[in-house]
Design a protein around this motif. Structure first.
Motif, PDB file in Angstrom:
ATOM      1  N   ILE A  12       1.467   3.150   3.196  1.00 20.58           N
ATOM      2  CA  ILE A  12       1.133   1.766   2.870  1.00 20.58           C
ATOM      3  C   ILE A  12       2.238   1.229   1.985  1.00 20.58           C
ATOM      4  O   ILE A  12       2.546   1.811   0.940  1.00 20.58           O
ATOM      5  N   ILE A  13       2.820   0.129   2.410  1.00 23.37           N
ATOM      6  CA  ILE A  13       3.909  -0.471   1.631  1.00 23.37           C
ATOM      7  C   ILE A  13       3.723  -1.986   1.607  1.00 23.37           C
ATOM      8  O   ILE A  13       2.957  -2.545   2.394  1.00 23.37           O
ATOM      9  N   GLU A  14       4.443  -2.612   0.701  1.00 23.04           N
ATOM     10  CA  GLU A  14       4.454  -4.068   0.674  1.00 23.04           C
ATOM     11  C   GLU A  14       5.600  -4.569   1.551  1.00 23.04           C
ATOM     12  O   GLU A  14       6.615  -3.880   1.735  1.00 23.04           O
ATOM     13  N   LYS A  15       5.431  -5.760   2.060  1.00 23.07           N
ATOM     14  CA  LYS A  15       6.475  -6.324   2.913  1.00 23.07           C
ATOM     15  C   LYS A  15       7.784  -6.405   2.143  1.00 23.07           C
ATOM     16  O   LYS A  15       7.801  -6.531   0.924  1.00 23.07           O
ATOM     17  N   LYS A  16       8.844  -6.295   2.891  1.00 24.01           N
ATOM     18  CA  LYS A  16      10.218  -6.312   2.406  1.00 24.01           C
ATOM     19  C   LYS A  16      10.658  -4.968   1.830  1.00 24.01           C
ATOM     20  O   LYS A  16      11.841  -4.823   1.489  1.00 24.01           O
TER      21      LYS A  16
END
Lengths: 115, 109
Positions: A12-16
């Motif tokens: 799970i990551i944040e965009k960019k």
């Protein structure tokens, strides 16, 4: 026989943000594939390797995706930067030779969620 | 262009009933057709291929070039058949697999 190994199983990551997936094919398999599977759809080929050479990367979004298969064994798929639409399961598969492309053995996949 | 269509997202049958999972394809050459299956919490695996003309776990599939179909059939469904089934196509060059969207088979007791 462990089969095709992939890690991580979930990410799970944040965009960019950047993200990388790793695949270890079955020992002795020359051909390696990366697929992307969007929710409710079948796998779609991103890139295929014959040993260390990428022989089909026509479906790989090259502006943000990259892959490598050093020494013709393990492979890494990278996304930089990730976008919301990249959320999917990324599957790695291997087969003994190009001519036996139908006998592909799949890994468990990496489920990517981009927030 | 190569395309595989599985018209049913979900097929629900009772145990012991016949099963037919539909698959249609679009390809101008001589394709090879396959069925892959993914059981719950397991990885995608090959079920059968048309060139083998074999029955696996009671499933058979016949390639109909006239109708461009490769439907998967089983005369008597079992609960353990519940899974996601994908039809896939490879060109005669065997260079890559093109998958359909998949059909969930649910076998009810």
């Amino acid at each position: 026989e462990a089969g095709v190994v992939q890690s991580p199983r979930y990410k799970i990551i944040e965009k960019k943000q950047p993200v990388a997936f790793w695949c270890n094919p079955i020992s002795g398999h020359n051909t390696l594939y990366w697929y992307r599977q969007n929710l409710g759809q079948g796998p779609e080929l991103l890139i295929r390797y014959e040993n260390e050479e990428a022989v089909d990367d026509s479906q790989l979004p090259k502006d943000r995706f990259s892959a490598e298969r050093l020494k013709g064994v393990d492979s890494t798929l990278k996304i930089q930067p990730a976008e919301l639409g990249d959320s999917a399961v990324y599957l790695c598969a291997s087969s003994p030779t190009f001519e036996e492309a139908d006998t592909q053995y799949f890994g468990p996949g990496t489920r990517l969620t981009v927030l | 262009a190569q395309r595989v269509t599985q018209p049913e997202k979900l097929l629900s049958v009772f145990k012991g009933a016949p099963v037919e999972l539909k698959c249609n394809y679009s390809y101008s050459g001589s394709p090879e057709l396959f069925w892959y299956v993914q059981y719950s919490r397991q990885r995608l695996q090959l079920l059968l291929r048309h060139i083998s003309r074999e029955s696996i776990k009671g499933f058979t599939a016949d390639l109909n070039k006239g109708e461009t179909s490769f439907h998967l059939k089983k005369p008597f469904a079992q609960e353990e058949d519940s899974a996601m089934y994908y039809c896939a196509l490879s060109s005669e060059y065997g260079n890559k697999l093109v998958f359909g969207a998949g059909t969930i088979l649910r076998v009810k007791s």
